[in-house]
Design an enzyme around this catalytic site. Structure first.
Site, PDB file in Angstrom:
ATOM      1  N   ASP A  99      58.272  22.994  57.190  1.00 43.27           N
ATOM      2  CA  ASP A  99      59.616  22.406  57.277  1.00 43.27           C
ATOM      3  C   ASP A  99      59.875  22.047  58.740  1.00 43.27           C
ATOM      4  O   ASP A  99      59.762  22.914  59.625  1.00 43.27           O
ATOM      5  CB  ASP A  99      60.660  23.414  56.782  1.00 43.27           C
ATOM      6  CG  ASP A  99      61.791  22.725  56.039  1.00 43.27           C
ATOM      7  OD1 ASP A  99      62.139  23.174  54.925  1.00 43.27           O
ATOM      8  OD2 ASP A  99      62.318  21.718  56.579  1.00 43.27           O
ATOM      9  N   ASP A 196      63.722  17.867  57.680  1.00 39.62           N
ATOM     10  CA  ASP A 196      65.108  18.247  57.401  1.00 39.62           C
ATOM     11  C   ASP A 196      66.091  17.187  57.931  1.00 39.62           C
ATOM     12  O   ASP A 196      66.043  16.836  59.110  1.00 39.62           O
ATOM     13  CB  ASP A 196      65.359  19.583  58.123  1.00 39.62           C
ATOM     14  CG  ASP A 196      66.649  20.249  57.714  1.00 39.62           C
ATOM     15  OD1 ASP A 196      66.761  20.615  56.541  1.00 39.62           O
ATOM     16  OD2 ASP A 196      67.536  20.386  58.570  1.00 39.62           O
ATOM     17  N   GLU A 238      63.885  14.187  54.237  1.00 42.62           N
ATOM     18  CA  GLU A 238      65.129  14.460  53.505  1.00 42.62           C
ATOM     19  C   GLU A 238      66.145  13.461  54.026  1.00 42.62           C
ATOM     20  O   GLU A 238      66.573  13.547  55.192  1.00 42.62           O
ATOM     21  CB  GLU A 238      65.612  15.885  53.735  1.00 42.62           C
ATOM     22  CG  GLU A 238      66.839  16.206  52.885  1.00 42.62           C
ATOM     23  CD  GLU A 238      67.606  17.421  53.359  1.00 42.62           C
ATOM     24  OE1 GLU A 238      67.549  17.744  54.551  1.00 42.62           O
ATOM     25  OE2 GLU A 238      68.270  18.064  52.530  1.00 42.62           O
ATOM     26  N   HIS A 312      66.125  24.691  47.467  1.00 41.68           N
ATOM     27  CA  HIS A 312      66.855  25.877  47.928  1.00 41.68           C
ATOM     28  C   HIS A 312      68.325  25.590  48.227  1.00 41.68           C
ATOM     29  O   HIS A 312      69.101  26.508  48.521  1.00 41.68           O
ATOM     30  CB  HIS A 312      66.159  26.430  49.166  1.00 41.68           C
ATOM     31  CG  HIS A 312      66.233  25.466  50.307  1.00 41.68           C
ATOM     32  ND1 HIS A 312      65.569  24.238  50.294  1.00 41.68           N
ATOM     33  CD2 HIS A 312      66.923  25.491  51.451  1.00 41.68           C
ATOM     34  CE1 HIS A 312      65.848  23.580  51.399  1.00 41.68           C
ATOM     35  NE2 HIS A 312      66.675  24.315  52.118  1.00 41.68           N
ATOM     36  N   ASP A 313      68.701  24.282  48.199  1.00 44.86           N
ATOM     37  CA  ASP A 313      70.113  23.917  48.404  1.00 44.86           C
ATOM     38  C   ASP A 313      70.795  23.564  47.084  1.00 44.86           C
ATOM     39  O   ASP A 313      72.021  23.534  47.023  1.00 44.86           O
ATOM     40  CB  ASP A 313      70.231  22.651  49.275  1.00 44.86           C
ATOM     41  CG  ASP A 313      69.722  22.841  50.668  1.00 44.86           C
ATOM     42  OD1 ASP A 313      69.209  21.862  51.248  1.00 44.86           O
ATOM     43  OD2 ASP A 313      69.825  23.969  51.178  1.00 44.86           O
TER      44      ASP A 313
HETATM   45  O1  TEU Z   1      70.102  20.407  54.021  1.00 40.52           O
HETATM   46  C1  TEU Z   1      70.794  19.213  54.303  1.00 40.52           C
HETATM   47  C2  TEU Z   1      72.146  19.265  53.666  1.00 40.52           C
HETATM   48  O2  TEU Z   1      72.974  18.404  53.816  1.00 40.52           O
HETATM   49  C3  TEU Z   1      72.451  20.491  52.912  1.00 40.52           C
HETATM   50  O3  TEU Z   1      73.512  21.094  53.581  1.00 40.52           O
HETATM   51  C4  TEU Z   1      72.747  20.179  51.461  1.00 40.52           C
HETATM   52  O4  TEU Z   1      72.964  18.817  51.241  1.00 40.52           O
HETATM   53  C5  TEU Z   1      73.992  20.880  51.046  1.00 40.52           C
HETATM   54  O5  TEU Z   1      73.899  22.200  51.513  1.00 40.52           O
HETATM   55  C6  TEU Z   1      74.035  20.880  49.516  1.00 40.52           C
HETATM   56  O6  TEU Z   1      74.906  21.905  49.126  1.00 40.52           O
HETATM   57  C7  TEU Z   1      69.142  20.790  54.994  1.00 40.52           C
HETATM   58  C8  TEU Z   1      68.490  22.081  54.511  1.00 40.52           C
HETATM   59  O7  TEU Z   1      67.826  21.821  53.280  1.00 40.52           O
HETATM   60  C9  TEU Z   1      69.585  23.102  54.328  1.00 40.52           C
HETATM   61  O8  TEU Z   1      69.069  24.305  53.770  1.00 40.52           O
HETATM   62  C10 TEU Z   1      70.181  23.390  55.689  1.00 40.52           C
HETATM   63  O9  TEU Z   1      71.290  24.255  55.528  1.00 40.52           O
HETATM   64  C11 TEU Z   1      70.645  22.100  56.374  1.00 40.52           C
HETATM   65  O10 TEU Z   1      69.761  20.998  56.248  1.00 40.52           O
HETATM   66  C12 TEU Z   1      70.773  22.362  57.868  1.00 40.52           C
HETATM   67  O11 TEU Z   1      69.467  22.544  58.399  1.00 40.52           O
END
Ligand code: TEU
Ligand code: CA
Length: 540
Positions: A99, A196, A238, A312-313
């Protein structure tokens, strides 16, 4: 197989290290735990592992707040463990991507510690500072994106938590440091990166217009020239803020350094338009079908897409888009619908066994900074505890971060010690051991489906054509090339649907989760999944 690159043919499995497997009984997943389960992943049909961050971090955002890109967080293990993991992955003919989180660092990164002390620090302009908190922008994790800094009497920009200051990519010194970090990891033998929120590196630090910023292409190309060019690697950007047309355009240009991107528009079907994730509505699966059909149209020309329903989000796909009552069938239907389209399949840990979301009574049982900040913000806005908890049950990120459920033992075989986040109480019914031993399980269906995809090129880069696109409960499509035709049937509802599929009556059933006959009156059962194939005999 002409020009079928490994990252088009391969299947990706995302590991969230905190919750995958704990081998030293501190309740926290670790790298040795991942190594111990590589055979499990290989056996499932996984080719590529995407490993969420394991770098040094204060864990304010569970590792997406990095305080040293070139050191490993002791809670996960050591750099030697990482070297062993890379070796063991390659020994099995698999690959591993890491990542890359370079839109921001932790506020405990040495660069930021220096920058916030002294306006004349060498690292001052590695970050974004303003005397006034303008333009007015909200952090994605609630509150203002500007945080006051006492020592220099000004504000720094953080799109995420206040412990995640955004980097100033307009500074060539900073960019050079990042390229060094990227090359250090690539020279260790990893096979690429998940990047990310990568579109955000292109933002203009004065206007701070988010999304497709003015410098994004410049920096993506510079990163390609300095790091990726000439290497046999994969990247997945992403890019939540970009249109899919833009994603196709970027991924079809070698010098942008993007093999594919994550686009999230198909996941917004349970959100009230434009109101963000916490304003929920019943998921509109017909809307998702139309978005995905359009996606396949866009990528018909070129470029390449990532296929996924969770990470994971995002919360557990069977709880969000399927049915917990018909957990196995709906999980199978969702995988069939989503992963056999045109693109690279991504499976988030636990989805392969149909893990479901959780509902903790107390907000104190939740760990995610986004959820905790939302609870505070919504409370101030006057929302009731019940109403806020309902949104957290539907969309809180902890839903998909509970420990992997390996078996019926204490803590689901994830650890011998109380885990950092509570185990889903249904682990006694939903766990890897039972899923492997039950022929009709999510796991065994998915394993057969992945094998089918791997052995039939039409399912990888063949053409895509929607069948009965106007039908609201099913998603039926064809995948074909000059050798084979496939008919993929998924019923995404709890209703039985009858359709005339006589035209496909010569196709052979390859895999299904319930009996089905193709005829003028084909009965498609609730959450039915089925894959049919027709060999096209070459004219001799
Ligand atoms: O996520 C990008 C992001 O916008 C996330 O916050 C997501 O869209 C949102 O939480 C959905 O509920 C990336 C990573 O995947 C995330 O885990 C990190 O918190 C974020 O960036 C900051 O690095
Ligand atoms: Ca551990």
């Amino acid at each position: 197989e002409k020009n079928l690159t490994w990252w088009k043919k391969g299947v990706v499995y995302q590991i969230y290290p905190l919750s995958f497997k704990d081998t030293n009984n501190d309740g926290i997943g670790d790298i040795k735990g991942i190594i111990s389960e590589l055979n499990y992943l290989k056996d499932l049909g996984v080719d590529i592992i995407w490993l969420s961050p394991i770098y040094e971090s204060p864990m304010d955002d569970n590792g997406y707040d990095i305080s040293n890109y070139l050191a490993i967080n002791r809670m996960f293990g050591t750099m030697e463990d990482v070297d062993e993991l890379i070796y063991e992955v390659h020994q099995r003919g698999m690959r591993i991507i890491m990542d890359l989180v370079v839109n921001h660092t932790s506020d405990e990164y040495p660069w930021f510690i220096e920058a916030r002390k002294d306006r004349k620090s060498k690292y001052r302009n590695y970050y974004i500072w303003k005397d006034e908190p303008t333009p007015e922008i909200h952090s994605i994790f609630s509150g203002s994106a500007w945080e006051y800094n006492e020592q220099t009497n000004d504000y720094y920009f953080h799109l995420f938590s206040k412990k995640q200051p955004d980097l100033n990519w307009q500074n060539p010194e900073l960019r050079k440091e990042i390229y060094h970090i990227i090359n250090t990891w690539l020279n260790k033998g990893i096979d690429g990166f998940r990047m990310d929120v990568i579109e955000l590196i292109g933002k203009d630090i004065d206007t701070i217009r988010l999304g497709d910023g003015p410098y994004m292409e410049t920096y993506l190309n510079e990163m390609y020239e300095n790091c990726f060019k000439g290497r046999d690697i994969m990247t997945v950007g992403e890019m939540n803020g970009l249109s899919l047309e833009r994603a196709e355009e970027l991924t079809s240009r070698e010098n942008m350094g993007l093999s594919m991107t994550f686009n999230f528009s198909h996941l917004s079907v349970d959100e009230e338009k434009g109101k963000g994730k916490w304003h929920i509505k019943k998921p509109d699966m017909f809307e998702m079908k139309n978005i995905l059909i359009k996606n396949n149209e866009i990528f018909k020309k070129g470029g390449w897409n990532a296929l996924f329903l969770s990470n994971h989000d995002q919360v557990r796909q069977v709880s969000r888009f399927g049915s917990e009552k018909m957990r196995t069938k709906s999980a199978q239907a969702l995988f069939t619908m989503s992963l056999l389209q045109r693109g690279t399949p991504f499976i988030y840990q636990g989805e392969e066994i149909g893990m479901t979301g959780i509902r903790f009574i107390n907000i104190t049982d939740y760990k995610d900074i986004e959820t905790i900040n939302w609870y505070k913000e919504a409370t101030v806005q006057g929302w009731s505890h019940e109403k806020i908890m309902a949104t957290i049950y539907s969309k809180g990120r902890d839903n998909s971060r509970t420990p992997m459920q390996w078996n019926k033992e204490i803590y689901a075989g994830f650890s011998q010690y109380e885990p950092w986040l509570q185990v889903n109480p249904n682990y006694v019914e939903v766990n890897v051991l039972d899923e492997m031993n039950n022929f009709d399980s999510v796991y065994n269906y998915l394993k057969q489906m992945l094998k089918l995809r791997k052995t039939h090129r039409a399912l990888i880069d063949g053409d895509f054509e929607a069948i009965y696109p106007e039908e609201k409960d099913t998603f039926i499509y064809k995948r074909s090339n000059e050798k084979e035709n496939f008919l993929i049937i998924s019923n995404l509802s709890d209703k039985q649907v009858t359709l005339d599929l006589e035209a496909f009556s010569k196709y052979k059933l390859m895999l299904s989760n319930d009996a089905i006959e193709l005829s003028k009156q084909t009965m498609i059962k609730p959450y039915q999944a089925a894959i049919f194939m027709e060999e096209i005999w070459q004219l001799r």
